[in-house]
Write a protein that holds these residues in place. Sequence first.
Motif, short mmCIF file in Angstrom:
data_model
loop_
_atom_site.label_atom_id
_atom_site.label_comp_id
_atom_site.label_asym_id
_atom_site.label_seq_id
_atom_site.Cartn_x
_atom_site.Cartn_y
_atom_site.Cartn_z
N LYS A 69 0.78 -1.28 0.06
CA LYS A 69 -0.07 0.05 -0.11
C LYS A 69 0.79 1.39 0.07
CE LYS A 69 -4.03 -1.90 2.63
NZ LYS A 69 -4.62 -1.94 3.61
N VAL A 70 1.76 1.26 0.85
CA VAL A 70 2.84 2.45 0.78
C VAL A 70 3.49 2.69 -0.47
CG1 VAL A 70 4.86 3.24 2.05
CG2 VAL A 70 3.03 2.39 3.43
N THR A 71 4.01 1.48 -1.03
CA THR A 71 4.64 1.74 -2.01
C THR A 71 3.72 2.19 -3.31
OG1 THR A 71 5.99 -0.16 -1.59
CG2 THR A 71 6.10 0.17 -3.66
N TYR A 72 2.66 1.78 -3.40
CA TYR A 72 1.57 2.29 -4.32
C TYR A 72 1.50 3.51 -4.15
CZ TYR A 72 -2.70 3.04 -7.09
OH TYR A 72 -3.60 3.48 -7.77
N TYR A 73 1.41 4.10 -2.88
CA TYR A 73 1.10 5.35 -2.54
C TYR A 73 2.43 6.25 -3.06
CZ TYR A 73 0.28 9.85 0.04
OH TYR A 73 0.22 11.18 0.52
N VAL A 74 3.54 5.91 -2.84
CA VAL A 74 4.51 6.59 -3.14
C VAL A 74 4.61 6.99 -4.63
CG1 VAL A 74 7.00 6.62 -2.95
CG2 VAL A 74 5.93 6.07 -1.10
N ARG A 75 4.33 5.68 -5.14
CA ARG A 75 4.64 5.98 -6.77
C ARG A 75 3.51 6.91 -7.33
NH1 ARG A 75 5.33 -0.50 -8.23
NH2 ARG A 75 7.46 -0.52 -7.72
N ALA A 76 2.45 6.83 -6.69
CA ALA A 76 1.21 7.63 -7.16
C ALA A 76 1.30 9.13 -6.71
CB ALA A 76 -0.20 6.98 -6.76
N GLN A 77 1.72 9.24 -5.49
CA GLN A 77 1.80 10.51 -4.92
C GLN A 77 3.03 10.85 -4.37
OE1 GLN A 77 -0.93 12.37 -4.86
NE2 GLN A 77 -2.33 10.81 -5.70
N THR A 78 4.12 10.88 -5.10
CA THR A 78 5.48 10.96 -4.50
C THR A 78 5.88 12.52 -3.83
OG1 THR A 78 6.28 9.68 -6.42
CG2 THR A 78 8.03 10.92 -5.21
N ARG A 79 5.39 13.38 -4.22
CA ARG A 79 5.99 14.84 -3.64
C ARG A 79 4.95 14.87 -2.29
NH1 ARG A 79 7.56 19.69 -5.55
NH2 ARG A 79 7.58 18.73 -7.63
N GLU A 80 3.64 14.27 -2.46
CA GLU A 80 3.08 14.24 -0.93
C GLU A 80 3.55 13.23 0.06
OE1 GLU A 80 1.74 13.92 -3.86
OE2 GLU A 80 0.21 15.69 -4.21
N PHE A 81 4.24 12.08 -0.47
CA PHE A 81 4.96 11.33 0.52
C PHE A 81 5.99 12.24 1.05
CE2 PHE A 81 7.75 7.90 1.34
CZ PHE A 81 7.12 7.36 2.32
N VAL A 82 6.88 12.64 0.03
CA VAL A 82 8.18 13.24 0.46
C VAL A 82 7.82 14.28 1.62
CG1 VAL A 82 9.96 14.72 -0.19
CG2 VAL A 82 9.27 12.64 -1.43
N ASN A 83 6.79 15.05 1.50
CA ASN A 83 6.26 16.07 2.37
C ASN A 83 5.93 15.58 3.93
OD1 ASN A 83 6.96 18.29 0.65
ND2 ASN A 83 4.95 18.40 -0.15
#
Length: 103
Positions: A69-83
């Motif tokens: 789930k986290v991997t999918y989220y990181v790929r789809a929402q990279t900027r939001e994840f980094v923030n």
Amino acid sequence: MGGIDKYSGLLYCVDCNSKLYFIRGTTLKPDAWEFNCSRYRKHMGEEQCTPHSIRAKILNEIILEEIHKVTYYVRAQTREFVNFINQKSSAVFHRELNARMVN
Ligand SMILES: [Zn+2]
């Protein structure tokens, strides 16, 4: 599998907050290895907890699903994840710094 389990010291009972104890035994097959509440295992009379058992195999499946789930989220929402990670890291850093200043 020898040595210390990868979850050692990371799992706690939801009711009494005691550490979960890893049980693999010599007669158990790896599919039956599990974690139990350490307070339950110590038979502490009225303060005894319930087993709160979870099989290591099931826990591995749950963790793997969460990683996916986290991997999918990181790929789809990279900027939001980094923030999110930057904010989280900053909050943890400030909490640790404040705790050190109190002591
Ligand atoms: Zn417990």
